[in-house]
Design a protein around this motif. Structure first.
Motif, PDB file in Angstrom:
ATOM      1  N   LEU A  47      -9.593 -14.227 -32.461  1.00  0.00           N
ATOM      2  CA  LEU A  47     -10.404 -14.488 -31.625  1.00  0.00           C
ATOM      3  C   LEU A  47      -9.924 -16.139 -31.386  1.00  0.00           C
ATOM      4  O   LEU A  47     -10.066 -16.681 -32.483  1.00  0.00           O
ATOM      5  N   ALA A  48      -9.792 -16.554 -30.187  1.00  0.00           N
ATOM      6  CA  ALA A  48      -9.327 -17.855 -29.908  1.00  0.00           C
ATOM      7  C   ALA A  48     -10.079 -18.340 -28.735  1.00  0.00           C
ATOM      8  O   ALA A  48     -10.793 -17.708 -27.947  1.00  0.00           O
ATOM      9  N   LEU A  49     -10.019 -19.800 -28.789  1.00  0.00           N
ATOM     10  CA  LEU A  49     -10.816 -20.456 -27.677  1.00  0.00           C
ATOM     11  C   LEU A  49      -9.816 -21.457 -27.473  1.00  0.00           C
ATOM     12  O   LEU A  49      -9.135 -22.206 -27.819  1.00  0.00           O
ATOM     13  N   ASP A  50      -9.859 -21.665 -25.958  1.00  0.00           N
ATOM     14  CA  ASP A  50      -8.928 -22.768 -25.120  1.00  0.00           C
ATOM     15  C   ASP A  50     -10.089 -23.641 -24.716  1.00  0.00           C
ATOM     16  O   ASP A  50     -10.836 -23.566 -23.829  1.00  0.00           O
ATOM     17  N   ILE A  90      -2.323 -22.637 -21.361  1.00  0.00           N
ATOM     18  CA  ILE A  90      -2.045 -22.192 -22.589  1.00  0.00           C
ATOM     19  C   ILE A  90      -1.616 -20.693 -22.530  1.00  0.00           C
ATOM     20  O   ILE A  90      -1.055 -20.087 -23.087  1.00  0.00           O
ATOM     21  N   ALA A  91      -2.895 -20.034 -21.987  1.00  0.00           N
ATOM     22  CA  ALA A  91      -2.888 -18.671 -22.187  1.00  0.00           C
ATOM     23  C   ALA A  91      -1.793 -17.948 -21.523  1.00  0.00           C
ATOM     24  O   ALA A  91      -1.294 -16.802 -22.056  1.00  0.00           O
ATOM     25  N   GLN A  92      -1.223 -18.266 -20.599  1.00  0.00           N
ATOM     26  CA  GLN A  92      -0.091 -17.618 -19.950  1.00  0.00           C
ATOM     27  C   GLN A  92       1.144 -17.779 -20.619  1.00  0.00           C
ATOM     28  O   GLN A  92       2.086 -16.952 -20.229  1.00  0.00           O
ATOM     29  N   TYR A  93       1.164 -18.362 -21.822  1.00  0.00           N
ATOM     30  CA  TYR A  93       2.595 -18.502 -22.708  1.00  0.00           C
ATOM     31  C   TYR A  93       2.209 -17.723 -23.844  1.00  0.00           C
ATOM     32  O   TYR A  93       3.171 -17.784 -24.734  1.00  0.00           O
ATOM     33  N   LEU A  94       1.069 -17.221 -23.917  1.00  0.00           N
ATOM     34  CA  LEU A  94       0.770 -16.304 -25.405  1.00  0.00           C
ATOM     35  C   LEU A  94       0.572 -14.928 -25.141  1.00  0.00           C
ATOM     36  O   LEU A  94       0.671 -14.762 -23.931  1.00  0.00           O
ATOM     37  N   ASN A  95       0.791 -14.214 -26.147  1.00  0.00           N
ATOM     38  CA  ASN A  95       0.635 -12.598 -25.907  1.00  0.00           C
ATOM     39  C   ASN A  95      -0.284 -11.902 -26.594  1.00  0.00           C
ATOM     40  O   ASN A  95      -1.019 -12.573 -27.817  1.00  0.00           O
ATOM     41  N   PHE A 118      -9.246 -14.025 -26.030  1.00  0.00           N
ATOM     42  CA  PHE A 118      -9.120 -15.474 -25.768  1.00  0.00           C
ATOM     43  C   PHE A 118     -10.517 -15.690 -24.853  1.00  0.00           C
ATOM     44  O   PHE A 118     -10.573 -15.453 -23.817  1.00  0.00           O
ATOM     45  N   PHE A 119     -11.459 -16.811 -25.322  1.00  0.00           N
ATOM     46  CA  PHE A 119     -12.192 -17.322 -24.668  1.00  0.00           C
ATOM     47  C   PHE A 119     -11.635 -18.609 -24.256  1.00  0.00           C
ATOM     48  O   PHE A 119     -11.057 -19.578 -24.561  1.00  0.00           O
ATOM     49  N   ILE A 170      -3.609 -11.079 -22.438  1.00  0.00           N
ATOM     50  CA  ILE A 170      -4.629 -11.122 -23.332  1.00  0.00           C
ATOM     51  C   ILE A 170      -6.185 -10.819 -22.682  1.00  0.00           C
ATOM     52  O   ILE A 170      -6.407 -11.583 -21.571  1.00  0.00           O
ATOM     53  N   PRO A 171      -6.813 -10.126 -23.309  1.00  0.00           N
ATOM     54  CA  PRO A 171      -8.311 -10.117 -22.873  1.00  0.00           C
ATOM     55  C   PRO A 171      -9.077 -11.295 -22.802  1.00  0.00           C
ATOM     56  O   PRO A 171      -9.093 -12.040 -23.960  1.00  0.00           O
ATOM     57  N   THR A 172      -9.407 -12.018 -21.789  1.00  0.00           N
ATOM     58  CA  THR A 172     -10.242 -13.281 -21.845  1.00  0.00           C
ATOM     59  C   THR A 172     -11.483 -13.011 -21.285  1.00  0.00           C
ATOM     60  O   THR A 172     -11.945 -12.042 -20.718  1.00  0.00           O
TER      61      THR A 172
END
Length: 267
Positions: A92-95, A103-108, A115-116, A133-135
């Protein structure tokens, strides 16, 4: 000259009860947005957060919202690289201050389970970049986070925290919502950002007026960041400084670029 200060923070705190992720499974949390006119009683409020929200919403509605996002794209990719450097995954992560999801577009999804994405501007959340990633989109102010203690395994933030009025309090809140072994990775503009422009304006105004007034938002000195994070409760601290140089033909071209970027970057 733009000098983002990269912050790598590993938080290790005494164990406390963890909050199930299911408790946060909603699309929007309006309680995280500061009420109109709300301020932190212990600090000088330099920025009008309600105005900042309007600026960011205005920027997201422009016909070419990505035209001036080159810097946030670059810093977002560097933060993602720092995430990949850590040999673990994050359920579980938060931007925080996500904007369009730089940032999310570069993660998998192998690294981030869920991802929140939190931002003060609803239009930015509506225009978020696609990611595998489910956001969950959360309408929230960086100064008034609506999350419970020990919620996230990872918190990231890209070029957003330099706009908050009470940075120590914001860092304390990030520490609060991280799990005991959670990680905070962020980037914000360092104190030498736009040094050349500031010097030029000060010299010109001093010559003509006999003194000068500030025309550029203040930035946090890199040397102070470690102390602020330590005071917020973080340990195992690493502070890096990356220098990103963007060349312009002259001062007016730079100022035009900054004006166009408005709430996207440095207003």
């Amino acid at each position: 000259m733009l000098r983002p200060a990269g912050l790598w923070r590993l938080c290790r705190r005494p164990w406390a009860a963890r909050v199930p992720a299911e408790n946060l499974g909603r699309r929007e949390v309006t309680s995280g947005v500061s009420p109109r006119g709300s301020t932190s009683p212990r600090t000088l409020n330099i920025f009008d957060r309600d105005l900042k929200r309007k600026q960011k919403n205005w920027a997201a509605r422009q016909p070419e919202p990505t035209k001036f996002d080159y810097l946030k794209e670059e810093v977002g990719s560097r933060i993602a690289d720092r995430v990949y450097d850590i040999p673990r995954n994050f359920p579980l992560a938060l931007d925080l201050g996500c904007g369009r999801g730089y940032i999310a577009q570069y993660l998998n999804k192998e690294t981030i389970g869920k991802f929140f994405q939190a931002d003060i501007a609803e239009n930015a959340l509506k225009n978020s970049s696609e990611t595998e990633i489910p956001t969950v989109s959360v309408l929230a102010d960086e100064e008034f986070l609506p999350f419970k203690e020990n919620t996230f395994d990872l918190v990231v933030s890209s070029l957003s925290l330099h706009w908050v009025n009470d940075l120590p309090r914001a860092l304390e809140q990030i520490h609060y919502i991280l799990k005991p072994d959670g990680v905070f990775i962020g980037a914000m503009f360092g104190g030498d950002t736009l040094y050349e422009l500031r010097c030029s304006l000060q010299l010109a105004e001093t010559e003509r007026e006999g003194g000068f007034s500030p025309h550029i938002s203040p930035f946090t000195a890199v040397n102070d960041l470690g102390h602020l994070l330590g005071r917020a409760g973080f340990n195992t601290l690493t502070v890096d400084t990356d220098e990103i140089q963007v060349n312009y033909p002259g001062m007016f071209e730079l100022m035009e670029d900054l004006q166009e970027q408005k709430s996207r970057m440095l207003t």
